[in-house]
Motif scaffolding. Structure first.
Motif: not given
Length: 380
Positions: A319-321, A328-333, A372-378
């Motif tokens: 998933t995205t998280p 970075h682990t913070d991105f999940r939380e 696969d191949g997604d470009v992501i900005e969190f």
């Protein structure tokens, strides 16, 4: 995500030569058994044209490809599980890796010693796999002794573990790899096992439960054994994760480790010319790296900008998280949302602004399964 593949095989099949070609890192490759005693480790970039395209698009100052770790492990011989020679300690090195690249010699050269006198790929594969099975038998038998005491007292978790261990022991005694006993789904969960049983199996770190990529090593100018029965044999082997080759079966690639090693030392232009002179049309090393990546059920997403374009490695089905945690682990939380676009859509749009206007740039929540191949900005 740090995942590793151990390169194993009989002595003098081309393991260290292959490792040198993969990593361009020199390790001993002399023509005698037990040359490589301590495992050498190399980090290898995963070939991916997409990162070059996105780098051009973003005009990034730096590009960082996805990478995979290869470990060169000393040659195994018959009797390894019983501690013959030096190889009993090497089994522990195999236990530490996530998957196995099993190098099998398919060339005939009287000047290169073979431990059995003459290369016999099927017999060589059976020899290596049997040593993995025998080592696993020792592990399972030892664990059974430990669990038996609690099982006698009626402890339910111990009884469940004992039942699984007895099933594993029966399969191993029948000469069956654990990967043949339990197929793996794309999520790398064991089909037919409950979640607790899958945890138990994973905790045992069994050698024959690891995904295997068979690397058939040929040699330019040398005679090649008849590959038809070898490939037919591989197709019959149960494959963990993704099957390759027509008709399924075990995953395999064909390489010329010596030629690939020579090619790895050349500049790109000289490499193309050399390949043309030799009549080499395939990219054996790139195929091997890509197949190894798939073997571990890995995939890539990208983050891109003027500072850097970077390929991130995650498990298929993340998933995205979970993908954000690779950064970075913070991105999940702390995950709130992410802006996501397929790399092809981004390139076709020509800019983020155009992609947004066309509705190609999407906002995704926590349940989105990364492709696969997604470009992501969190956004956190």
């Amino acid at each position: 995500m740090s995942l590793s593949i151990g390169i194993v095989g009989l002595p003098n099949v081309g393991k260290s030569t292959l490792f040198n070609a993969l990593t361009q890192k020199g390790v001993p490759a002399e023509n005698y058994p037990f040359c490589t005693i301590d495992p050498a480790v190399g980090i290898v970039a995963v070939p991916d044209d997409r990162i070059e395209l996105l780098n051009t698009f973003s005009k990034s100052a730096k590009k960082i490809p996805a990478a995979i770790e290869f470990v060169d492990i000393a040659g195994l011989v018959k009797g390894a599980a019983e501690g013959e020679g030096l190889v009993n300690q090497f089994l522990s090195h195999i236990r530490e890796v996530d998957a196995i690249a099993e190098v099998v010699r398919v060339f005939i050269d009287k000047n290169v010693i073979h431990v059995s006198g003459q290369p016999d790929p099927i017999s060589d594969i059976e020899t290596i796999n049997l040593e993995l099975i025998l080592a696993d038998l020792q592990t399972v038998a030892k664990r059974l002794q430990t669990v038996a005491r609690d099982a006698k007292r009626g402890d339910k978790p111990a009884l469940a573990e004992q039942a699984l261990l007895e099933k594993l022991e029966a399969s191993l005694k029948a000469g069956q790899m654990i990967t043949q006993t339990f197929q793996h789904s794309q999520e790398c969960e064991n089909v037919g096992l409950g979640s607790e049983e899958a945890k138990i199996l994973k905790s045992l770190h069994l050698l024959s439960a690891k995904p295997i990529l068979y690397v058939l090593n040929k040699k330019q100018g040398a005679e090649t054994v008849d590959l038809e029965p070898v490939l037919a044999y591989l197709k019959k082997l149960a494959s963990p994760a993704i099957a390759s080759g027509e008709g399924g079966g075990a995953q395999w690639v064909i390489v010329d480790a010596k030629i690939e090693g020579e090619l790895s030392e050349l500049e790109a232009g000289d490499r193309a010319e050399f390949k043309q002179e030799l009549g080499v049309v395939d990219d054996g090393i790139n195929d091997l790296i890509t197949a190894s990546y798939k073997l571990l059920s890995l995939m890539t997403f990208f983050t891109t900008g003027t500072d850097e374009i970077r390929a991130w490695t995650i498990k298929q089905g993340s998933t995205t998280p979970e993908a954000g945690a690779a950064i970075h682990t913070d991105f999940r939380e702390k995950y709130i949302r992410a802006e996501v676009i397929g790399y092809q859509d981004l390139l076709s749009a020509g800019s983020y602004g155009s992609a947004r206007e066309k509705g190609l740039l999407r906002t995704e929540g926590k349940d989105y399964i990364v492709k696969d191949g997604d470009v992501i900005e969190f956004k956190i």
